[in-house]
Design a protein around this motif. Sequence first.
Motif, mmCIF file in Angstrom:
data_model
loop_
_atom_site.group_PDB
_atom_site.id
_atom_site.type_symbol
_atom_site.label_atom_id
_atom_site.label_comp_id
_atom_site.label_asym_id
_atom_site.label_seq_id
_atom_site.Cartn_x
_atom_site.Cartn_y
_atom_site.Cartn_z
ATOM 1 N N GLY A 1 -0.549 7.155 5.906
ATOM 2 C CA GLY A 1 -0.820 6.765 6.427
ATOM 3 C C GLY A 1 -1.833 5.043 6.041
ATOM 4 N N SER A 2 -2.846 5.585 5.822
ATOM 5 C CA SER A 2 -3.425 4.225 5.210
ATOM 6 C C SER A 2 -3.255 3.441 4.373
ATOM 7 N N LEU A 3 -2.637 3.776 3.391
ATOM 8 C CA LEU A 3 -1.570 2.680 3.071
ATOM 9 C C LEU A 3 -0.913 1.802 3.794
ATOM 10 N N ASN A 4 0.061 2.413 4.283
ATOM 11 C CA ASN A 4 0.747 1.310 6.055
ATOM 12 C C ASN A 4 -0.432 1.044 6.907
ATOM 13 N N LYS A 5 -0.987 1.624 7.616
ATOM 14 C CA LYS A 5 -2.247 1.120 8.264
ATOM 15 C C LYS A 5 -3.115 -0.091 7.346
ATOM 16 N N VAL A 6 -3.430 -0.305 6.224
ATOM 17 C CA VAL A 6 -3.879 -1.511 5.234
ATOM 18 C C VAL A 6 -2.439 -2.640 4.988
ATOM 19 N N ASN A 7 -1.213 -2.187 5.311
ATOM 20 C CA ASN A 7 -0.917 -3.130 4.419
ATOM 21 C C ASN A 7 -0.134 -2.478 2.640
ATOM 22 N N ALA A 8 -1.308 -1.650 2.224
ATOM 23 C CA ALA A 8 -1.046 -1.391 0.575
ATOM 24 C C ALA A 8 0.805 -1.217 0.225
ATOM 25 N N THR A 9 1.151 -0.577 1.642
ATOM 26 C CA THR A 9 3.014 -0.559 1.234
ATOM 27 C C THR A 9 3.516 -1.769 1.269
ATOM 28 N N LYS A 10 3.337 -2.231 2.240
ATOM 29 C CA LYS A 10 3.610 -3.397 1.969
ATOM 30 C C LYS A 10 3.653 -4.681 1.044
ATOM 31 N N TYR A 11 2.222 -4.741 0.395
ATOM 32 C CA TYR A 11 1.602 -5.392 -1.316
ATOM 33 C C TYR A 11 2.417 -4.864 -1.806
ATOM 34 N N TYR A 12 2.330 -3.494 -1.763
ATOM 35 C CA TYR A 12 2.329 -3.038 -3.200
ATOM 36 C C TYR A 12 4.743 -2.946 -3.309
ATOM 37 N N THR A 13 5.408 -2.932 -2.068
ATOM 38 C CA THR A 13 6.262 -3.033 -2.244
ATOM 39 C C THR A 13 6.409 -4.702 -2.287
ATOM 40 N N ASP A 14 6.664 -5.728 -1.873
ATOM 41 C CA ASP A 14 6.455 -6.781 -2.595
ATOM 42 C C ASP A 14 5.985 -7.037 -3.515
#
Length: 245
Positions: free
Chosen positions: A164-177
């Motif tokens: 949830g935190s990864l999604n909230k702080v956009n980590a998922t997006k950043y790492y996926t990018d």
Amino acid sequence: MKTRLLIIPVLIALITFTSCDTLNQVANATIQNQGTPTSLEIGNGLKQALEIGTGKSSDQLSAVNGFFGNAAIKILFPPEAQKAEKTLRGLGLNSLCDNVILSLNRAAEDAAKQAKPIFVDAIKQMTLQDVTNILLGSQDAATQYFKRTTTAKLSLQFKPVIQGSLNKVNATKYYTDAAQAYNKVPFVSKLNPDISDYVTQKAIDGLFVEIAKEELNIRQNLGARTTPLLQKVFAFADRKKTTGQ
């Protein structure tokens, strides 16, 4: 006359040093002479110390920059992705890499808030034998106990919070990018864009690093024994280890 003036400061310094040394000896003697604690006092004293230590560690790591500002536990790119990071930075994508690292650490800080009740529960379940083994055991006996008894539960509790935190702080997006950008580079091994397991494990590892520091502090530093009960129990442990009795 000059000789006398030079002697006076030396005498004052010697008196001050002797006085401080005497005070320390008196303080140590007072603690050492507190007697043998009962089994109940040993149990309560150690549990008190562990609650203080784990609570302090959880609070420190859940604060802003608890992970990001601590070089010993700061979460970086996974080992298998460090070549990718170097490649991306070489392509001028420094901001993307920096955002990944910051967001991973923010997620770990978010998850650390969940740790305190898990440790409290583990402390409550300690047996007298657990308590004795920890008190008279190695410098990291308590840390090892927590690793055995809480890692599975920490992982279970941390994982959804991390995600949830990864999604909230956009980590998922950043790492996926970052993974997608790297995967476009010809002739490279492709990266898995799912990073939640890695961050969960690193968050737990960091927590135990801090707990080990707190444990060592209370074992070695008289000033960290902030209550009469802690002083009595750990003075007893010090005597046992010194005399072997």
